[in-house]
Design a protein around this motif. Sequence first.
Motif, PDB file in Angstrom:
ATOM      1  N   GLU A   2       0.827  -1.196   0.000  1.00  0.00           N
ATOM      2  CA  GLU A   2       0.000   0.000   0.000  1.00  0.00           C
ATOM      3  C   GLU A   2       0.861   1.244   0.000  1.00  0.00           C
ATOM      4  N   ARG A  13      -0.738   6.352  -5.874  1.00  0.00           N
ATOM      5  CA  ARG A  13       0.564   6.179  -5.218  1.00  0.00           C
ATOM      6  C   ARG A  13       1.600   7.165  -5.746  1.00  0.00           C
ATOM      7  N   ARG A  32      -6.847   2.594  -0.821  1.00  0.00           N
ATOM      8  CA  ARG A  32      -7.148   1.409   0.003  1.00  0.00           C
ATOM      9  C   ARG A  32      -8.496   0.804  -0.375  1.00  0.00           C
ATOM     10  N   ARG A  68       2.136  -2.480   4.771  1.00  0.00           N
ATOM     11  CA  ARG A  68       1.316  -1.357   5.232  1.00  0.00           C
ATOM     12  C   ARG A  68      -0.170  -1.608   4.981  1.00  0.00           C
ATOM     13  N   SER A 113      -1.127   2.432   8.958  1.00  0.00           N
ATOM     14  CA  SER A 113      -0.224   3.475   8.448  1.00  0.00           C
ATOM     15  C   SER A 113      -0.941   4.814   8.376  1.00  0.00           C
ATOM     16  N   SER A 114      -2.197   4.794   7.941  1.00  0.00           N
ATOM     17  CA  SER A 114      -2.955   6.051   7.894  1.00  0.00           C
ATOM     18  C   SER A 114      -3.220   6.588   9.294  1.00  0.00           C
ATOM     19  N   TYR A 170       0.424   7.896  10.403  1.00  0.00           N
ATOM     20  CA  TYR A 170       0.986   9.041   9.665  1.00  0.00           C
ATOM     21  C   TYR A 170       0.000  10.212   9.597  1.00  0.00           C
ATOM     22  N   GLN A 171      -1.226   9.935   9.127  1.00  0.00           N
ATOM     23  CA  GLN A 171      -2.169  11.041   8.972  1.00  0.00           C
ATOM     24  C   GLN A 171      -2.865  11.373  10.300  1.00  0.00           C
TER      25      GLN A 171
HETATM   26  P1  TYD Z   1       5.931   2.901   1.390  1.00  0.00           P
HETATM   27  O1  TYD Z   1       5.374   2.329   0.157  1.00  0.00           O
HETATM   28  O2  TYD Z   1       6.068   2.001   2.563  1.00  0.00           O
HETATM   29  O3  TYD Z   1       7.333   3.568   1.064  1.00  0.00           O
HETATM   30  P2  TYD Z   1       8.562   2.868   0.338  1.00  0.00           P
HETATM   31  O4  TYD Z   1       8.034   1.979  -0.739  1.00  0.00           O
HETATM   32  O5  TYD Z   1       9.343   4.036  -0.149  1.00  0.00           O
HETATM   33  O6  TYD Z   1       9.245   2.088   1.441  1.00  0.00           O
HETATM   34  O7  TYD Z   1       5.028   4.114   1.809  1.00  0.00           O
HETATM   35  C1  TYD Z   1       5.132   5.341   1.208  1.00  0.00           C
HETATM   36  C2  TYD Z   1       4.956   6.424   2.228  1.00  0.00           C
HETATM   37  O8  TYD Z   1       3.572   6.639   2.490  1.00  0.00           O
HETATM   38  C3  TYD Z   1       5.595   6.106   3.568  1.00  0.00           C
HETATM   39  O9  TYD Z   1       6.389   7.218   3.949  1.00  0.00           O
HETATM   40  C4  TYD Z   1       4.439   5.951   4.505  1.00  0.00           C
HETATM   41  C5  TYD Z   1       3.339   6.722   3.883  1.00  0.00           C
HETATM   42  N1  TYD Z   1       1.960   6.243   4.168  1.00  0.00           N
HETATM   43  C6  TYD Z   1       1.080   7.061   4.847  1.00  0.00           C
HETATM   44  O10 TYD Z   1       1.435   8.177   5.256  1.00  0.00           O
HETATM   45  N2  TYD Z   1      -0.223   6.644   5.051  1.00  0.00           N
HETATM   46  C7  TYD Z   1      -0.674   5.447   4.595  1.00  0.00           C
HETATM   47  O11 TYD Z   1      -1.858   5.097   4.789  1.00  0.00           O
HETATM   48  C8  TYD Z   1       0.254   4.595   3.883  1.00  0.00           C
HETATM   49  C9  TYD Z   1      -0.210   3.277   3.357  1.00  0.00           C
HETATM   50  C10 TYD Z   1       1.560   5.032   3.692  1.00  0.00           C
END
Ligand code: TYD
Length: 198
Positions: free
Chosen positions: A31, A42, A65, A87, A91-92, A95-96
């Motif tokens: 994700e 993405r 998602r 993820r 993750s949301s 992070y958010q």
């Molecule tokens: P990711 O694909 O894990 O990064 P990479 O492939 O470079 O390892 O995720 C991309 C970025 O998005 C990561 O910094 C985390 C962020 N993210 C969120 O902020 N919210 C979300 O719901 C998800 C799925 C990722």
Amino acid sequence: VTFEGIDRSGKTTQARMLVSALGSDALGVREPGGTPAAERIRSLLKDAAVPLGPEAEALLFAAARAEIVEQVIRPALSSGRVVVSDRFLDSSLAYQGGARGLGVEEVERINRFATGGLVPDLTFLLDLPPSAAAARAGESDRFEDEGSALQEAVLDTYSRLMSDDPGRWRRIDATRSPEEIHAEVLAEVEAVRSGARA
Ligand code: TYD
């Protein structure tokens, strides 16, 4: 089964190792992404040159998602496969909801709408201090460019989510070698699967 953690905590490696250990029983997804629309979303989300407010950011992750849940994850679960996601909704929330300050409950609400309430059976937190993660090689994106305060806030929120729902989460020491981590992950997955069959 979902893998969570800060950037460069080794989730992607572990998700791949688990999928190959489980063989044809498993489907690996990451994700955001996994459908044509979600892959477009993405690239928008990863591009630090495109300004995005926190609300739009949260909604775009939730939109991606919704697509992968509907088109990929639910059909695989219905056919009896184990879905391993690099993820997912936590993750949301981290992070958010936590790091961006939108609030975990608010972000949970839009995600419940997006996923129809789908929640993982088992979630691994790959626990690595932000200083150790920053020292690992990799390309940086929108989130990593913001530095260690954001990563600290993400990790704090994960810890909070974990204490609210301890049955689902496993904290994994991610400072070890990929092989050692994988052995622990696989043992936990097998334990949960044999519990589910019993
Ligand atoms: P990711 O694909 O894990 O990064 P990479 O492939 O470079 O390892 O995720 C991309 C970025 O998005 C990561 O910094 C985390 C962020 N993210 C969120 O902020 N919210 C979300 O719901 C998800 C799925 C990722």
